[in-house]
Design an enzyme around this catalytic site. Structure first.
Site, short mmCIF file in Angstrom:
data_model
loop_
_atom_site.label_atom_id
_atom_site.label_comp_id
_atom_site.label_asym_id
_atom_site.label_seq_id
_atom_site.Cartn_x
_atom_site.Cartn_y
_atom_site.Cartn_z
CD GLU A 141 -7.92 -1.28 -0.85
OE1 GLU A 141 -8.62 -1.50 0.16
OE2 GLU A 141 -6.82 -1.84 -1.05
CG ASP A 186 -1.90 -1.13 1.24
OD1 ASP A 186 -2.23 -1.64 0.16
OD2 ASP A 186 -2.36 -1.50 2.34
#
Length: 204
Positions: free
Chosen positions: A178, A121
Site C-alpha cells: 500500500e 495511512d
C-alpha cells in the site's frame, strides 16, 4: 517525554487507562488534513467503523509525523491522513471481511499494525489541500496500489517516491502493498490497545 514501552505494556494492557497516552493529530503544530474514511460509509467495508472523524497516534509517531510535516512545508506540501490508531475490535471486523494479509493485518498473527498507534495511512497534498495524483485511491486492494507498481505515469511514480522518501527520512517504514501505509520503525515493540475513538476524544 519518551515512554518506556515495557512499563507501559505492564501497566496498561488493552485498557482505557492508557487513553491519555495517545495524541490527537489536530493538536500538532502542523496538523495534517483529515479524511477519516472509517468514520463514514465511504470505505471498503461500506459501514461506519469509527464514531468520530478523529485520528490519534502514539506520541512517538506524532513527533515523527510533525517532522514530516515540517519537511514537506518547505516544499509547499503537506499530508492528508486517512487513518492512524485503530482499536483492536475494529481490526477484527476488517479482517473478518477481507482475509488478505497484504491489505488487512490478521490480528490473530500480529494483533494488527494500526492497533498500536504507530501506523499511518497518508497521502500528499498541496498548499490548498488538494491531493497529488498517486495512481489509485486510498484502500485500493489491487496491484496498482503496490508502491513499486511500474505501469504508472512518471509524475505519479515521482509523487509516490517523494512521499516514501520523506516518511522514511523521519523514522517510518514503507509497506510493500500500500503506497499510503507507513509504520513507525520498531512498531512491534509498542503495546496493542482496544480503546474506542470516542473514549479517546473524551479523555482529551
Amino acid at each position: 517525554m519518551k515512554l518506556r514501552h515495557a512499563r507501559w505494556i505492564a501497566a496498561c494492557g488493552l485498557f482505557a487507562s492508557c487513553a491519555p497516552r495517545l495524541v490527537d493529530v489536530e493538536a500538532l503544530p502542523r496538523p495534517p488534513v483529515l479524511d477519516v474514511r472509517y468514520a463514514t460509509t465511504d470505505n471498503f467495508t461500506r459501514t461506519k467503523l469509527y464514531p468520530l472523524p478523529k485520528v490519534f497516534l502514539h506520541p512517538d509517531t506524532a513527533r515523527a509525523l510533525e517532522e514530516v510535516q515540517s519537511d514537506l512545508a518547505s516544499r509547499g506540501l503537506g499530508l492528508k491522513i486517512f487513518d492512524g490508531y485503530r482499536p483492536l475490535s475494529v481490526q477484527w471486523k476488517m479482517w473478518n471481511l477481507i482475509h488478505d494479509e497484504r491489505y488487512v493485518s490478521n490480528p490473530a498473527v500480529n494483533r494488527g499494525r494500526h492497533t498500536r498507534g504507530t501506523a499511518v495511512d497518508v497521502t500528499l497534498v498541496d498548499r490548498r489541500g488538494r491531493e497529488l495524483p498517486m495512481g489509485t485511491a486510498f484502500d485500493d486492494f489491487t496491484d496498482r496500489a503496490h508502491p513499486d507498481y511500474a505501469a504508472l505515469p512518471e509524475a505519479v511514480k515521482g509523487n509516490r517516491r517523494l512521499l516514501a522518501e520523506v516518511m522514511t527520512r523521519h523514522g517510518f517504514e514503507a509497506y510493500a502493498y500500500e503506497w499510503w501505509h507507513f509504520d513507525l520503525k520498531g512498531w512491534k515493540r509498542y503495546p496493542v490497545l482496544d480503546v474506542g475513538i470516542d473514549q479517546l476524544a473524551v479523555a482529551r
